[in-house]
Scaffold this active site. Structure first.
Site, PDB file in Angstrom:
ATOM      1  N   ASP A  45       0.834  -1.203   0.000  1.00 42.14           N
ATOM      2  CA  ASP A  45       0.000   0.000   0.000  1.00 42.14           C
ATOM      3  C   ASP A  45       0.870   1.255   0.000  1.00 42.14           C
ATOM      4  O   ASP A  45       0.613   2.214  -0.733  1.00 42.14           O
ATOM      5  CB  ASP A  45      -0.912  -0.034   1.228  1.00 42.14           C
ATOM      6  N   GLU A 111      -1.847  -5.420  -3.757  1.00 40.83           N
ATOM      7  CA  GLU A 111      -0.908  -4.660  -2.929  1.00 40.83           C
ATOM      8  C   GLU A 111       0.229  -5.555  -2.445  1.00 40.83           C
ATOM      9  O   GLU A 111       1.398  -5.145  -2.433  1.00 40.83           O
ATOM     10  CB  GLU A 111      -1.637  -4.061  -1.728  1.00 40.83           C
TER      11      GLU A 111
END
Length: 218
Positions: A45, A111
């Site tokens: 992220d 991610e």
């Protein structure tokens, strides 16, 4: 599940140590005892946000801070992550005991994939990966996308309603990866809740959920 070498072809990257890729594809539902991809999600992220922020900073020289923030929010959103995950057929490689791989699972796996490339090959490799996978999304956003909360606020004003209000209901999950639950209140409508990895993200998700409910009812 397909061989991970197929996924390497899909992302145009060959791992030096495939253990990172295997871990990235291991959802928490697969086993309570073995490691899963949650920590990689956390790292991915941040890597994604940094790389995308630099890309749009260089690409859109006339954008002010607000415009760049809107672009960033769109490009790192769950919807964008999900579209990238589908583009590379990530659902064929995720190890999970869930009956259905929903948007959240695939976005999180995307991610984790970014983090696995970062750990295996460094920031240059992860930047090349993101440039490659996000190329269509980057080209497709000519104007800064309007923030979903801004769109909702404009809708409320047009309908002579008070500005929507948000409330943090609870926080769950481990300290390194908390999940926030937020509710939204709009005059004349029932409260709706949604979750996110940050309060801001949860507010965006609940605003989108509210706007989607309006579209479904129209």
């Amino acid at each position: 599940m397909k061989n991970l070498s197929e996924l390497e072809k899909n992302i145009n990257y060959t791992f030096k140590d495939r253990k990172f890729l295997h871990l990235a594809m291991t959802h928490s539902s697969s086993s309570k005892k073995s490691k899963n991809n949650e920590r990689l999600e956390f790292l991915g992220d941040r890597v994604l946000a940094l790389v995308i922020a630099k890309l749009i900073y260089d690409l859109y020289e006339d954008d002010d801070e607000g415009d760049l923030a809107h672009r960033l929010s769109f490009l790192v959103s769950k919807d964008s992550l999900y579209s990238v995950a589908k583009l590379i057929s990530l659902d064929d490689f995720v190890i999970s005991n869930e009956k259905k791989l929903n948007i959240s699972i695939l976005a999180d796996a995307c991610e984790a994939l970014i983090a696995s490339v970062y750990l295996d090959g460094g920031i240059k490799s992860s930047e090349a990966l993101i440039r490659y996978l996000w190329s269509q999304l980057l080209r497709g956003v000519k104007e800064p996308p309007k923030h979903i909360k801004s769109r909702l606020q404009e809708w409320a004003l047009r309908n002579q309603l008070k500005e929507p209000s948000y409330e943090l209901i609870r926080t769950n999950g481990p300290p390194h990866s908390p999940i926030f639950t937020v509710s939204i209140h709009v005059d004349g409508f029932s409260k709706i809740t949604a979750q996110g990895k940050s309060i801001k993200n949860a507010e965006q998700n609940v605003a989108k959920k509210f706007m989607d409910s309006l579209n479904e009812g129209s």
